[in-house]
Motif scaffolding. Sequence first.
Motif, PDB file in Angstrom:
ATOM      1  N   ILE A  96       0.845  -1.202   0.000  1.00 31.93           N
ATOM      2  CA  ILE A  96       0.000   0.000   0.000  1.00 31.93           C
ATOM      3  C   ILE A  96       0.875   1.245   0.000  1.00 31.93           C
ATOM      4  CG2 ILE A  96      -1.787   1.279   1.244  1.00 31.93           C
ATOM      5  CD1 ILE A  96      -2.747  -1.371   2.402  1.00 31.93           C
ATOM      6  N   GLY A  97       0.868   1.955  -1.104  1.00 32.20           N
ATOM      7  CA  GLY A  97       1.570   3.221  -1.217  1.00 32.20           C
ATOM      8  C   GLY A  97       0.606   4.389  -1.101  1.00 32.20           C
ATOM      9  N   TYR A  98       1.050   5.576  -1.528  1.00 35.30           N
ATOM     10  CA  TYR A  98       0.245   6.794  -1.364  1.00 35.30           C
ATOM     11  C   TYR A  98      -1.082   6.697  -2.107  1.00 35.30           C
ATOM     12  CZ  TYR A  98      -1.300  11.587  -2.161  1.00 35.30           C
ATOM     13  OH  TYR A  98      -2.056  12.729  -2.263  1.00 35.30           O
ATOM     14  N   PHE A  99      -1.051   6.382  -3.401  1.00 35.03           N
ATOM     15  CA  PHE A  99      -2.277   6.397  -4.194  1.00 35.03           C
ATOM     16  C   PHE A  99      -3.238   5.298  -3.759  1.00 35.03           C
ATOM     17  CE2 PHE A  99       0.699   8.600  -7.050  1.00 35.03           C
ATOM     18  CZ  PHE A  99      -0.026   9.759  -7.263  1.00 35.03           C
ATOM     19  N   VAL A 100      -2.709   4.110  -3.459  1.00 31.57           N
ATOM     20  CA  VAL A 100      -3.573   3.023  -2.982  1.00 31.57           C
ATOM     21  C   VAL A 100      -4.166   3.391  -1.621  1.00 31.57           C
ATOM     22  CG1 VAL A 100      -3.653   0.597  -2.283  1.00 31.57           C
ATOM     23  CG2 VAL A 100      -2.290   1.275  -4.260  1.00 31.57           C
ATOM     24  N   GLY A 101      -3.371   4.049  -0.764  1.00 31.00           N
ATOM     25  CA  GLY A 101      -3.858   4.464   0.549  1.00 31.00           C
ATOM     26  C   GLY A 101      -4.988   5.473   0.456  1.00 31.00           C
ATOM     27  N   VAL A 102      -4.813   6.483  -0.401  1.00 31.67           N
ATOM     28  CA  VAL A 102      -5.875   7.478  -0.600  1.00 31.67           C
ATOM     29  C   VAL A 102      -7.123   6.793  -1.140  1.00 31.67           C
ATOM     30  CG1 VAL A 102      -6.573   9.482  -1.980  1.00 31.67           C
ATOM     31  CG2 VAL A 102      -4.295   9.411  -0.947  1.00 31.67           C
ATOM     32  N   ASN A 103      -6.924   5.919  -2.123  1.00 32.58           N
ATOM     33  CA  ASN A 103      -8.036   5.186  -2.708  1.00 32.58           C
ATOM     34  C   ASN A 103      -8.776   4.376  -1.654  1.00 32.58           C
ATOM     35  OD1 ASN A 103      -9.101   2.525  -3.951  1.00 32.58           O
ATOM     36  ND2 ASN A 103      -8.848   3.829  -5.739  1.00 32.58           N
ATOM     37  N   LEU A 147     -14.638  17.464  12.008  1.00 33.45           N
ATOM     38  CA  LEU A 147     -14.438  16.582  13.167  1.00 33.45           C
ATOM     39  C   LEU A 147     -13.774  15.274  12.738  1.00 33.45           C
ATOM     40  CD1 LEU A 147     -15.086  16.772  16.199  1.00 33.45           C
ATOM     41  CD2 LEU A 147     -17.166  15.465  15.756  1.00 33.45           C
ATOM     42  N   SER A 148     -14.190  14.737  11.603  1.00 32.59           N
ATOM     43  CA  SER A 148     -13.560  13.519  11.077  1.00 32.59           C
ATOM     44  C   SER A 148     -12.096  13.776  10.740  1.00 32.59           C
ATOM     45  CB  SER A 148     -14.306  13.037   9.823  1.00 32.59           C
ATOM     46  OG  SER A 148     -15.648  12.729  10.128  1.00 32.59           O
ATOM     47  N   MET A 149     -11.804  14.967  10.215  1.00 33.05           N
ATOM     48  CA  MET A 149     -10.424  15.311   9.878  1.00 33.05           C
ATOM     49  C   MET A 149      -9.567  15.407  11.133  1.00 33.05           C
ATOM     50  SD  MET A 149      -8.474  15.946   7.310  1.00 33.05           S
ATOM     51  CE  MET A 149      -6.772  16.459   7.144  1.00 33.05           C
ATOM     52  N   LEU A 150     -10.110  16.009  12.204  1.00 33.70           N
ATOM     53  CA  LEU A 150      -9.363  16.106  13.465  1.00 33.70           C
ATOM     54  C   LEU A 150      -9.064  14.708  14.011  1.00 33.70           C
ATOM     55  CD1 LEU A 150     -11.108  19.055  15.368  1.00 33.70           C
ATOM     56  CD2 LEU A 150      -9.134  19.112  13.850  1.00 33.70           C
ATOM     57  N   VAL A 188       1.678  -0.904   4.727  1.00 38.59           N
ATOM     58  CA  VAL A 188       1.874   0.425   4.148  1.00 38.59           C
ATOM     59  C   VAL A 188       3.367   0.688   3.952  1.00 38.59           C
ATOM     60  CG1 VAL A 188       1.561   2.905   4.510  1.00 38.59           C
ATOM     61  CG2 VAL A 188      -0.236   1.306   5.197  1.00 38.59           C
ATOM     62  N   LYS A 189       3.723   1.168   2.785  1.00 41.91           N
ATOM     63  CA  LYS A 189       5.105   1.523   2.502  1.00 41.91           C
ATOM     64  C   LYS A 189       5.433   2.842   3.202  1.00 41.91           C
ATOM     65  CE  LYS A 189       4.566  -0.519  -2.090  1.00 41.91           C
ATOM     66  NZ  LYS A 189       4.502  -0.237  -3.546  1.00 41.91           N
ATOM     67  N   THR A 190       6.545   2.883   3.925  1.00 38.18           N
ATOM     68  CA  THR A 190       6.987   4.065   4.704  1.00 38.18           C
ATOM     69  C   THR A 190       5.798   4.748   5.396  1.00 38.18           C
ATOM     70  OG1 THR A 190       6.879   5.474   2.716  1.00 38.18           O
ATOM     71  CG2 THR A 190       9.018   4.494   3.273  1.00 38.18           C
ATOM     72  N   PRO A 191       5.186   4.071   6.393  1.00 40.37           N
ATOM     73  CA  PRO A 191       3.976   4.614   7.033  1.00 40.37           C
ATOM     74  C   PRO A 191       4.172   5.992   7.661  1.00 40.37           C
ATOM     75  CG  PRO A 191       4.876   2.754   8.283  1.00 40.37           C
ATOM     76  CD  PRO A 191       5.597   2.784   6.971  1.00 40.37           C
ATOM     77  N   SER A 192       5.380   6.316   8.111  1.00 39.65           N
ATOM     78  CA  SER A 192       5.599   7.614   8.755  1.00 39.65           C
ATOM     79  C   SER A 192       5.290   8.776   7.820  1.00 39.65           C
ATOM     80  CB  SER A 192       7.040   7.716   9.261  1.00 39.65           C
ATOM     81  OG  SER A 192       7.952   7.607   8.188  1.00 39.65           O
ATOM     82  N   LYS A 193       5.443   8.555   6.519  1.00 41.98           N
ATOM     83  CA  LYS A 193       5.130   9.609   5.538  1.00 41.98           C
ATOM     84  C   LYS A 193       3.796   9.349   4.847  1.00 41.98           C
ATOM     85  CE  LYS A 193      10.002  10.599   4.440  1.00 41.98           C
ATOM     86  NZ  LYS A 193      11.030  10.615   3.363  1.00 41.98           N
ATOM     87  N   THR A 194       3.550   8.095   4.527  1.00 41.23           N
ATOM     88  CA  THR A 194       2.378   7.765   3.706  1.00 41.23           C
ATOM     89  C   THR A 194       1.066   8.021   4.433  1.00 41.23           C
ATOM     90  OG1 THR A 194       3.666   6.068   2.554  1.00 41.23           O
ATOM     91  CG2 THR A 194       1.275   5.933   2.381  1.00 41.23           C
ATOM     92  N   ILE A 195       0.977   7.638   5.722  1.00 38.54           N
ATOM     93  CA  ILE A 195      -0.294   7.765   6.443  1.00 38.54           C
ATOM     94  C   ILE A 195      -0.754   9.222   6.561  1.00 38.54           C
ATOM     95  CG2 ILE A 195      -1.414   7.423   8.689  1.00 38.54           C
ATOM     96  CD1 ILE A 195       0.080   4.790   8.919  1.00 38.54           C
ATOM     97  N   PRO A 196       0.091  10.158   7.055  1.00 41.36           N
ATOM     98  CA  PRO A 196      -0.379  11.554   7.117  1.00 41.36           C
ATOM     99  C   PRO A 196      -0.737  12.123   5.744  1.00 41.36           C
ATOM    100  CG  PRO A 196       1.604  11.259   8.440  1.00 41.36           C
ATOM    101  CD  PRO A 196       1.427  10.005   7.646  1.00 41.36           C
ATOM    102  N   ARG A 197       0.059  11.810   4.726  1.00 40.55           N
ATOM    103  CA  ARG A 197      -0.227  12.327   3.394  1.00 40.55           C
ATOM    104  C   ARG A 197      -1.553  11.807   2.849  1.00 40.55           C
ATOM    105  NH1 ARG A 197       5.841  11.489   0.738  1.00 40.55           N
ATOM    106  NH2 ARG A 197       6.868  13.204   1.857  1.00 40.55           N
ATOM    107  N   CYS A 198      -1.817  10.524   3.060  1.00 40.94           N
ATOM    108  CA  CYS A 198      -3.079   9.946   2.583  1.00 40.94           C
ATOM    109  C   CYS A 198      -4.276  10.591   3.278  1.00 40.94           C
ATOM    110  CB  CYS A 198      -3.082   8.439   2.831  1.00 40.94           C
ATOM    111  SG  CYS A 198      -1.958   7.499   1.783  1.00 40.94           S
ATOM    112  N   ILE A 258      -4.445  13.586   4.785  1.00 38.39           N
ATOM    113  CA  ILE A 258      -4.580  15.004   4.423  1.00 38.39           C
ATOM    114  C   ILE A 258      -5.146  15.161   3.015  1.00 38.39           C
ATOM    115  CG2 ILE A 258      -3.234  17.108   3.949  1.00 38.39           C
ATOM    116  CD1 ILE A 258      -1.401  16.231   6.291  1.00 38.39           C
ATOM    117  N   THR A 259      -4.960  14.168   2.163  1.00 36.68           N
ATOM    118  CA  THR A 259      -5.520  14.212   0.806  1.00 36.68           C
ATOM    119  C   THR A 259      -6.950  13.685   0.769  1.00 36.68           C
ATOM    120  OG1 THR A 259      -3.317  13.824  -0.137  1.00 36.68           O
ATOM    121  CG2 THR A 259      -5.207  13.454  -1.586  1.00 36.68           C
ATOM    122  N   ALA A 260      -7.185  12.533   1.378  1.00 36.48           N
ATOM    123  CA  ALA A 260      -8.454  11.826   1.206  1.00 36.48           C
ATOM    124  C   ALA A 260      -9.625  12.496   1.915  1.00 36.48           C
ATOM    125  CB  ALA A 260      -8.306  10.385   1.690  1.00 36.48           C
ATOM    126  N   VAL A 261      -9.455  12.848   3.198  1.00 38.26           N
ATOM    127  CA  VAL A 261     -10.592  13.355   3.970  1.00 38.26           C
ATOM    128  C   VAL A 261     -11.094  14.711   3.435  1.00 38.26           C
ATOM    129  CG1 VAL A 261     -11.436  13.978   6.264  1.00 38.26           C
ATOM    130  CG2 VAL A 261      -9.874  12.040   6.009  1.00 38.26           C
TER     131      VAL A 261
END
Length: 488
Positions: A28-35, A74-77, A244-254, A256-259
């Motif tokens: 799971i990378g950035y695009f798959v995570g957002v998806n 609230l969901s974003m927080l 998740v690939k490199t979760p320390s970067k991928t999770i916050p980025r996903c 901040i993009t998806a929600v």
Amino acid sequence: MEKGCNLRSTEKRNGVEVNEGVYLRKSIGYFVGVNFIVGVIVGSGIFISPAGLLEYSRLNVGVALSIWAASGVLSMLGALCYAELGTALPSSGGEYYYVNRGLGPIPAFLLLWIQVVCALPMGSSIKALTFAEYAVQPFYSGCPAPVLVKKGVAIAVILTISCVNCLSVTGGLWVQKICTFLKMVALGIISVGGLVLLAKGRTENLENAFSGEIPNVSQIGQAFYQGLWAFSGWNTLNYLEEEVKTPSKTIPRCIITAVPCVIVFYLLVNVSYLTVMTPKDMVSSAAVAITWADRTIGHFSWIIPVSVAISTFGSLNGSTFVQSRLNYAASRERHLPSVLSMLHVKYLTPAPAIILSATLSIVFVIPSDILMLTNYSSFARWLMVGLTCISLIVLRYREPNLHRPYKVFLPFAFVMAAASFFLVLSPIIQEPEVEYVYALMLMLGGLIFYIPFVHFKLHFKIFDKITCFLQLLMEVSPPTEYSEIKCQ
């Protein structure tokens, strides 16, 4: 913990069997995570919740749109709070793992118990029944579809998705990608249609938006329940961290993009509904999206019920993915039978955990009371979020030196904890019902298993025999330790 048989995942290379190790691959990378996040959030909620939210808002359009926006914020927080925990404690299991670290094993086990036995299977049952409702109804024009048929379809779709996820992690991810794309196309059609109608001057239902009656506190709380239900799923990626690939970067980025993307689409869709329907029309409509389609795209209105079915199918697929990872992670911590932490030696999927999730979801399809299932699952979900945010606060003060690649603004955690407990307690205070007593008793019932089997580690040899039998039957093996993986 039960002992199992010694099965290994092997692959033939040049005629020689090579030990590949049994562990979840990072796919799971950035695009798959957002998806994945978008795909789980956007289920049937945006097609069903607008009418209920508007009704609880006393037909006040301005208040309703404000609650939609506030539910998104609230969901974003909450998602940002989870991003800190996910990057600091990178392990599959989500809230269970965080509460275990922050508040201890007993609250974590009770939370796990209510999630595994009740909340998550109920959520999947709701999605399966909603899928069945929209998939079957076109074949029964003019009359309601038989309940037995809907239950049969719901069970069939749970089994189908479970089989796909048992056979391939990649297959489950591809199902998620395709469904997410199709459902976003549907939301795009509704959003663009609304913008076109606004450009043509269809603004009468949006003028003087706050001129109606103002709802009371109880009604606002009920409206938030509707909105937040439509946004549920923002914590999905925290259950999949080991993949998740490199979760320390991928999770916050996903996150901040998806929600924010979902927030924008939800607001545009609600505005679009209001360009063709009055608030009274929306409240009286059984399915606002279908009414919108009938009034705007005529002969192509069939696209919307198909889109709702696809949306629900994709969201159910994501929920199956999530449930299995929770069972898998809790089993590794010895809070569930060890067979649930085993992976298929060929497909490298947590097949036993998926089978358990599917079985429990099918059990909850039998009563088929969606309202009852929604109330129970919402109660459990927000209790879980509240305890998780408290765990974040505790860990900030108790483990200040814990490596945190991402740190959320701490007051956000206090806001989420307060909001969560308000959502848990408000329906009990406003409309006390015996069902909430049953839910509390079910949660505390987990102690019956925790005290003898986890705390005192009571063990019977028959457990080993059952584990070995299931292991051979399902061709599964304990996951390779991380140290072994690095040496291969």
